[in-house]
Design a protein around this motif. Structure first.
Motif, PDB file in Angstrom:
ATOM      1  N   ARG A  17       0.840  -1.197   0.000  1.00  0.00           N
ATOM      2  CA  ARG A  17       0.000   0.000   0.000  1.00  0.00           C
ATOM      3  C   ARG A  17       0.876   1.249   0.000  1.00  0.00           C
ATOM      4  O   ARG A  17       1.888   1.313   0.696  1.00  0.00           O
ATOM      5  N   THR A  18       0.467   2.238  -0.760  1.00  0.00           N
ATOM      6  CA  THR A  18       1.184   3.511  -0.764  1.00  0.00           C
ATOM      7  C   THR A  18       0.915   4.250   0.531  1.00  0.00           C
ATOM      8  O   THR A  18      -0.219   4.301   1.009  1.00  0.00           O
ATOM      9  N   ASP A  19       1.961   4.810   1.119  1.00  0.00           N
ATOM     10  CA  ASP A  19       1.803   5.592   2.341  1.00  0.00           C
ATOM     11  C   ASP A  19       0.796   6.719   2.090  1.00  0.00           C
ATOM     12  O   ASP A  19       0.798   7.359   1.031  1.00  0.00           O
ATOM     13  N   GLN A  20      -0.052   6.973   3.079  1.00  0.00           N
ATOM     14  CA  GLN A  20      -1.114   7.960   2.900  1.00  0.00           C
ATOM     15  C   GLN A  20      -0.561   9.356   2.611  1.00  0.00           C
ATOM     16  O   GLN A  20      -1.101  10.090   1.786  1.00  0.00           O
ATOM     17  N   LEU A  21       0.525   9.696   3.294  1.00  0.00           N
ATOM     18  CA  LEU A  21       1.131  10.997   3.031  1.00  0.00           C
ATOM     19  C   LEU A  21       1.696  11.040   1.620  1.00  0.00           C
ATOM     20  O   LEU A  21       1.593  12.061   0.922  1.00  0.00           O
ATOM     21  N   MET A  22       2.276   9.925   1.184  1.00  0.00           N
ATOM     22  CA  MET A  22       2.809   9.849  -0.179  1.00  0.00           C
ATOM     23  C   MET A  22       1.694   9.990  -1.206  1.00  0.00           C
ATOM     24  O   MET A  22       1.886  10.598  -2.272  1.00  0.00           O
ATOM     25  N   GLU A  23       0.530   9.485  -0.902  1.00  0.00           N
ATOM     26  CA  GLU A  23      -0.615   9.612  -1.805  1.00  0.00           C
ATOM     27  C   GLU A  23      -0.906  11.088  -2.103  1.00  0.00           C
ATOM     28  O   GLU A  23      -1.044  11.493  -3.256  1.00  0.00           O
ATOM     29  N   SER A  24      -1.000  11.869  -1.038  1.00  0.00           N
ATOM     30  CA  SER A  24      -1.310  13.290  -1.224  1.00  0.00           C
ATOM     31  C   SER A  24      -0.111  14.051  -1.783  1.00  0.00           C
ATOM     32  O   SER A  24      -0.274  14.986  -2.575  1.00  0.00           O
ATOM     33  N   PHE A  25       1.097  13.647  -1.390  1.00  0.00           N
ATOM     34  CA  PHE A  25       2.316  14.296  -1.885  1.00  0.00           C
ATOM     35  C   PHE A  25       2.479  14.080  -3.383  1.00  0.00           C
ATOM     36  O   PHE A  25       2.946  14.964  -4.114  1.00  0.00           O
TER      37      PHE A  25
END
Length: 464
Positions: A17-25
């Motif tokens: 899973r992609t890190d949630q912060l990385m998703e928005s970044f």
């Protein structure tokens, strides 16, 4: 991290899973959604190209075309719903298309296409239209300047160098100095447009398109002048964006200088111009204040625009060839700069159109000391070499200062002690209208020359 099913365009290779912060970044949908219309237009034409080379049927192509029209209507009406998984405008539109016509058909649209060439064509389409809008704003500003210059052609005021009174000129001559500059900038923008109007679609991620899609057809359908020559350059090159940012920086510098001039001219110390209430603000403390905030913001925006240009140049200076994610930053700079320069141009046009001038105050600001060069020219016309005439004129200035009088108050007998070439006709020098009218050569401040400048600018102005 636990594995999951991915609905991302690139999800098949990944288990985690992609890190949630990385998703928005990583996401750019918050700003590149402005490309929705261009993205849909590019996708429609790409579906046509896929149909022409047999990769999708005519029925499928029609379904994709109609589905994209439906998606476009939602964007236009403000009903398009962005969801968390919409990483960018391309992902959002393809996801919604799948919902409208089904994933089996929608999933064929991206055949042979990468987001690398997709975003490149989207950006060029958007920027091409934006350039046309900005060019019209430049034209409006130039029209307002030339109209005012024509209206006020008989008004004289001091010309300055080093912020010191220099020579008398026409107010309209000062105005036209900016009109000519802005016309030159408009010409530059039209040249940039030619380099923007090149189709990158069909370049894939970097190596090209393996299905021999008809790129010339796509270029024609989308209104591009030609196709890109190299797929690596097409997907990784952003020089056309850098050109627009630099162009805006240049224009903003000129607009800032215009604003600075008008700020000074609007002070009580000069009192040459008065801004209309529409482009002024007041003070929360001092009731008498009428602040030229429009001009100050024009001046301030120049720093913002130059900063965006500089920042983008720093971003691209160290990139390896072809596409890199750093280039996602290009749209942030591009959108903000285009918004800023559009606003600044429109405000500037409004200021010029609505300001009022005090021609009497301008006339009062003219001083006989500004005719010292005319004294030198008078002597030149009597056969005195210019360098000698310049020195003799300086002696006249010094004599006036020593005697605490104006130059025209120096007796002819005293002038003759400086040079025997002074005669009764020297009285013609002490006339501001005569002074400006001697500059008959093209580009000068005489009335005929200024009117010629106005005519030339209008003749060469691009208004469409």
């Amino acid at each position: 991290m636990s594995s999951q099913k991915h609905n991302k365009l690139w999800g098949g290779r990944f288990d985690g899973r992609t890190d949630q912060l990385m998703e928005s970044f990583n996401a750019s949908i918050s700003y590149d959604k402005r490309l929705w219309k261009a993205d849909i237009a590019g996708s429609k034409v790409y579906s046509l190209a896929l149909s022409k080379c047999g990769l999708i049927s005519e029925h499928e192509q029609l379904a994709i075309h109609d589905g994209l029209s439906k998606v476009g209507e939602e964007w236009s009406e403000g009903t398009f719903q962005i969801i968390e998984s919409d990483e960018d405008i391309h992902t959002a539109n393809e996801r919604r298309l799948s919902e409208v016509i089904g994933a089996n058909i929608a999933g064929k649209l991206h055949t042979g296409r990468s987001r690398n060439d997709q975003v490149a064509v989207d950006t060029r389409l958007w920027l091409r239209d934006e350039i046309d809008k900005i060019s019209k704003h430049v034209a409006t500003l130039i029209n307002n300047i030339t109209n005012r210059a024509e209206k006020d052609v008989d008004v004289l005021f001091p010309g300055y160098t080093h912020m010191q009174r220099a020579q008398p000129i026409r107010w309209s001559h000062w105005l036209m100095s900016y009109a000519v500059n802005f016309l030159r900038q408009q010409n530059k923008l039209q040249e940039i447009r030619k380099r923007v109007n090149i189709l990158p679609l069909g370049s894939g991620a970097l190596a090209g398109n393996p299905f021999n899609v008809d790129r010339e057809l796509m270029a024609k359908e989308l209104g591009f002048d030609e196709i890109s020559w190299n797929s690596l350059d097409a997907t990784g090159g952003r020089d056309y964006i850098a050109e627009v940012l630099f162009w805006a920086s240049q224009v903003s510098c000129t607009l800032s200088r215009l604003a600075e001039d008008l700020i000074l001219y609007s002070t009580k110390e000069f009192a040459f111009v008065t801004l209309s209430d529409a482009y002024s603000t007041g003070s929360s403390l001092m009731p008498q204040k009428k602040n030229p905030d429009s001009l100050e913001l024009i001046r301030g925006k120049a720093g913002t625009i130059i900063g965006k240009c500089t920042g983008f140049m720093v971003t691209i200076k160290g990139l390896p060839s072809t596409y890199n994610k750093d280039l996602q930053e290009d749209k942030i700079a591009l959108f903000e700069v285009c918004d800023a320069i559009s606003a600044v141009l429109q405000i500037s046009a409004g200021v010029i159109e609505t300001l009022s001038i005090d021609s009497d105050q301008m006339k009062k600001a003219l001083s006989l000391g500004m005719l010292a060069t005319d004294v030198a020219y008078y002597l030149v016309r009597k056969g005195v070499p210019f360098r000698e005439a310049h020195s003799l004129s300086g002696m006249v200035v010094k004599k006036a200062e020593t005697d605490h009088c104006e130059m025209n108050e120096i007796p002819l007998t005293d002038l003759k002690t400086i040079s025997e070439h002074f005669d009764e006709d020297v009285v013609g020098v002490w006339n501001f209208e005569n002074s400006v009218e001697q500059y008959q050569a093209p580009g000068g401040t005489s009335k005929s020359s200024v009117l010629d400048q106005i005519a030339k600018v209008r003749q060469n102005l691009v208004t469409h």
